[in-house]
Write a protein that holds these residues in place. Structure first.
Motif, PDB file in Angstrom:
ATOM      1  N   ASN B 203       0.812  -1.222   0.000  1.00  0.00           N
ATOM      2  CA  ASN B 203       0.000   0.000   0.000  1.00  0.00           C
ATOM      3  C   ASN B 203       0.846   1.273   0.000  1.00  0.00           C
ATOM      4  OD1 ASN B 203       0.793  -0.832   2.593  1.00  0.00           O
ATOM      5  ND2 ASN B 203      -0.597   0.663   3.519  1.00  0.00           N
ATOM      6  N   ARG B 226       0.560  -4.786   6.159  1.00  0.00           N
ATOM      7  CA  ARG B 226       0.397  -4.933   7.606  1.00  0.00           C
ATOM      8  C   ARG B 226      -1.082  -5.057   7.948  1.00  0.00           C
ATOM      9  NH1 ARG B 226       1.055  -0.332   9.784  1.00  0.00           N
ATOM     10  NH2 ARG B 226       2.041   0.662   7.996  1.00  0.00           N
ATOM     11  N   ASP B 227      -1.398  -5.898   8.949  1.00  0.00           N
ATOM     12  CA  ASP B 227      -2.762  -5.931   9.458  1.00  0.00           C
ATOM     13  C   ASP B 227      -3.001  -4.599  10.178  1.00  0.00           C
ATOM     14  OD1 ASP B 227      -5.261  -6.851   9.962  1.00  0.00           O
ATOM     15  OD2 ASP B 227      -4.660  -8.386  11.410  1.00  0.00           O
ATOM     16  N   ARG B 228      -4.236  -4.109  10.168  1.00  0.00           N
ATOM     17  CA  ARG B 228      -4.523  -2.797  10.752  1.00  0.00           C
ATOM     18  C   ARG B 228      -6.027  -2.650  10.878  1.00  0.00           C
ATOM     19  NH1 ARG B 228      -1.780   0.559   6.429  1.00  0.00           N
ATOM     20  NH2 ARG B 228      -0.709  -1.397   6.070  1.00  0.00           N
ATOM     21  N   GLU B 229      -6.449  -1.625  11.581  1.00  0.00           N
ATOM     22  CA  GLU B 229      -7.873  -1.272  11.550  1.00  0.00           C
ATOM     23  C   GLU B 229      -8.233  -0.928  10.120  1.00  0.00           C
ATOM     24  OE1 GLU B 229      -9.856   1.559  14.161  1.00  0.00           O
ATOM     25  OE2 GLU B 229      -8.217   1.227  15.610  1.00  0.00           O
ATOM     26  N   ILE B 231      -8.609  -3.054   7.634  1.00  0.00           N
ATOM     27  CA  ILE B 231      -7.865  -3.871   6.665  1.00  0.00           C
ATOM     28  C   ILE B 231      -8.765  -4.291   5.492  1.00  0.00           C
ATOM     29  CG2 ILE B 231      -8.221  -5.977   8.059  1.00  0.00           C
ATOM     30  CD1 ILE B 231      -5.199  -5.289   5.787  1.00  0.00           C
ATOM     31  N   LEU B 234      -8.864  -1.530   3.064  1.00  0.00           N
ATOM     32  CA  LEU B 234      -7.597  -1.418   2.344  1.00  0.00           C
ATOM     33  C   LEU B 234      -7.493  -2.494   1.264  1.00  0.00           C
ATOM     34  CD1 LEU B 234      -4.748  -0.218   1.928  1.00  0.00           C
ATOM     35  CD2 LEU B 234      -3.913  -1.776   3.695  1.00  0.00           C
ATOM     36  N   THR B 248      -2.538 -10.090   4.520  1.00  0.00           N
ATOM     37  CA  THR B 248      -1.770  -9.524   5.631  1.00  0.00           C
ATOM     38  C   THR B 248      -0.547 -10.427   5.862  1.00  0.00           C
ATOM     39  OG1 THR B 248      -2.864 -10.805   7.341  1.00  0.00           O
ATOM     40  CG2 THR B 248      -3.883  -8.687   6.744  1.00  0.00           C
ATOM     41  N   LYS B 384       2.282   6.636   7.858  1.00  0.00           N
ATOM     42  CA  LYS B 384       0.912   6.136   7.683  1.00  0.00           C
ATOM     43  C   LYS B 384       0.015   7.229   7.107  1.00  0.00           C
ATOM     44  CE  LYS B 384       1.619   3.129  11.608  1.00  0.00           C
ATOM     45  NZ  LYS B 384       1.646   3.209  13.061  1.00  0.00           N
TER      46      LYS B 384
END
Lengths: 394, 394
Positions: B203, B226-229, B231, B234, B248, B384
């Motif tokens: 990303n 990366r895993d994230r809120e 996801i 994204l 991820t 970010k």
């Protein structure tokens, strides 16, 4: 049947059967002694002596008598079953399927069926090395297609032990010094500055060949070796071969030594590192390379991953890659012949000496052969000491 | 002084002095607003707003007005003093020596001294991006030699934010997809099998450019993030850009996922991995590559060394190397112009979208500018969120 090379290309259809005669007219055995395994495992346990009747020669095959065969570190991995290339599994040489060991060796052509083709490439009495991998050199005799053999030039007189160690390690060294940073004058590239190479495992058969080739070509070498009993003698020996500098890994990891290396190479270029070890010493070795350097890996004796800072790849344009002769020869048959000539010439003029070797003779019963080869494997653990060459009795 | 492009090549000797007028005849300020640092350190502490009088144009220089400048992750390293290329230290723009930040941006040519050369390459009103590194794009106006500018083709209509993000990240993606495994059809190489690429940091601005270029060229992509809120959102966004698969790192390291990847790519070839992270995920990514694969590193966000098993180098002929646009452009000036045309064409036809951006405007006093840029740096930690573009008031 006598199968000398005829003066004409008249086709001879007779095959070897149960006995044959050499070019000199003597009767040759049709039985071969070999070192085999039925299953993978510890070399000191799974290797066996084995005798078998040679099958009749097929079209395009030649009968070979091995003079000497080399025991190389990779052979251990083959026997363990962890190497990506393996000898053929033979159903025709015993009650169980067996694999005949051996990747490197020198043999003499004893005879062949003339078919209009073979005799254009080989004659009886020619000395050959193996042109393909894992053909089974640890035996007294075998039949192989002429297309898998590389004749040694008769114009350069070289000994059997020189010939038996000429087809794997010196070519690996020569290619690694030619194909990445072109240091071999035969590449046609000239450099404005003196060129340097750094290598670990410098006392290996590849390492000692690299030292001598570099010396012959005016390239400086920095050589790293394990500390050991007799380290001073080893350093002297490598310097006698042409090494400019020899350091133990302990000496190398000292920060002051690395400043010295920068001093030694400051008027030249250090862009090539040869690696057969891995580990921390390799990471440090790579950091010494200038812009657009190459780390060429041909072994992984430390059995660890290579660890390299990403900044070296991005900002210093480092390329890390590897070399495996078995891959290379498949795509470079013509270059290989040229290279073997180049190497034979260097050997015959004394510029390339074979590594220290000791010859082990295999004869007697199968059980006696098993004992001898297992003892060789036990002594050879870790690849220390002299390179073992195998000689098989008739 | 009015410096429009003349219809003849008649030499004009007048220079900008304290004021100048644009091609349209309006008076342009001769003061520039800039973001500078006097010493390296934490960007949220050492960056300052600064106003200075532009010096008179020198021979071969052009006056530029920046439309937008990009804040890229590498800029942070520049300010910290840990990046191998830095902006010039300017003695002439303040009491202390100062460095004007900024590597990427889009500017419009406001004027220049005609000297028989500049006007052959540029005209007033041309839009340009930077042809060299660290020229100081974080300012309203500057003088630069015309030789360090790359004109954007006027034949492709693209927006200022597209232009401001076109000269670093999309070229990096384009070159990495062209120069190792030639996946760009412009290289002239055709492949028998469908080609695949795997990349981490998918990303990132380079990653999203790579997804879109690959899609435009019929190349499949496997994208790791990366895993994230958020996801799921994204993943959807990247798929909307053309990503075939998005995983991820956690999903990727699951053994079953790697079997799936082999299944996805089994009728094609996966020989290229792009890496801006490092760490374990990179080592696993490399193991998926087929024979003669390339791992191309362009960033090291995990700040760890790359760890690669030696067997991949030796037996699978892996090449690990890196890419840095600043190096490449120095040796490929002509190819760069061709490439910018290719990219501008892809942007104007909607095949290449710019990353999500937000524009921060810098105006007011020096102290107000300092507050605004430091707030941007605080928010931007870790790279970010949306890419920040800077716009300077007159």
């Amino acid at each position: 049947m006598l199968l000398p090379r005829p003066s004409t290309l008249q086709r001879t259809t007779r095959l070897f059967t149960t006995t044959s005669r050499s070019a000199a007219g003597r009767t040759s055995p049709t039985e071969s002694r070999a070192i085999v395994y039925a299953e993978h495992g510890n070399p000191a346990e799974v290797l066996k002596g084995h005798k078998y009747q040679l099958p009749a020669l097929e079209k395009g095959q030649v009968r070979l008598r091995f003079e000497l065969a080399a025991v190389n570190p990779a052979d251990i991995n083959v026997i363990q079953g962890v190497y990506p290339s393996k000898p053929a599994v033979r159903e025709d040489i015993g009650e169980l399927p067996l694999s005949i060991m051996g990747n490197e060796g020198v043999a003499v052509v004893e005879g062949f069926e003339e078919d209009g083709t073979v005799e254009k490439h080989l004659k009886v009495g020619d000395r050959v090395v193996m042109g393909k991998a894992q053909l089974g050199t640890w035996q007294s005799r075998t039949n192989l297609p002429f297309t898998s053999l590389v004749p040694l030039p008769s114009s350069y007189p070289i000994s059997p032990s020189q010939a038996a160690t000429l087809s794997i390690n010196p070519p690996t060294a020569l290619r690694m010094l030619s194909d990445f940073v072109p240091l071999n004058p035969a590449t046609g590239v000239t450099h404005k500055k003196k060129q340097w190479v750094i290598q670990n495992g410098a006392n290996s058969a590849v390492g000692t060949a690299a030292i001598q080739l570099a010396k012959a070509w005016g390239v400086g070498t920095i050589n790293l070796v394990r500390d050991r009993e007799g380290i001073d003698k080893l350093k002297e020996d490598l310097k006698a071969l042409g090494a400019d500098h020899v350091l133990t890994y302990g000496e190398f990891l000292d920060r002051e030594t690395r400043s010295k290396i920068k001093e030694w190479t400051k008027d030249g270029e250090l862009r090539l590192a040869l690696n057969c070890v891995g580990g921390k010493e390799t990471s440090e070795m790579v950091k010494l390379l200038g812009l657009e350097g190459f780390l060429v890996t041909y072994g992984g004796m430390a059995k660890t991953s290579l660890s390299i800072p990403p900044s070296l790849f991005i900002f210093k344009k480092l390329t890390a890659t590897g070399f495996w002769l078995s891959n290379w020869v498949q795509t470079h048959p013509t270059e290989r012949l040229t290279m073997m000539n180049e190497l034979a010439s260097l050997v015959s003029t004394g510029k390339l000496q074979e590594p220290a070797t000791e010859i082990t003779t295999l004869g007697g019963t199968e059980s006696e052969m098993s004992s001898v080869i297992r003892e060789v494997m036990r002594k050879n653990e870790g690849g220390k000491g002299r390179k073992v060459l195998l000689r098989f009795e008739d």
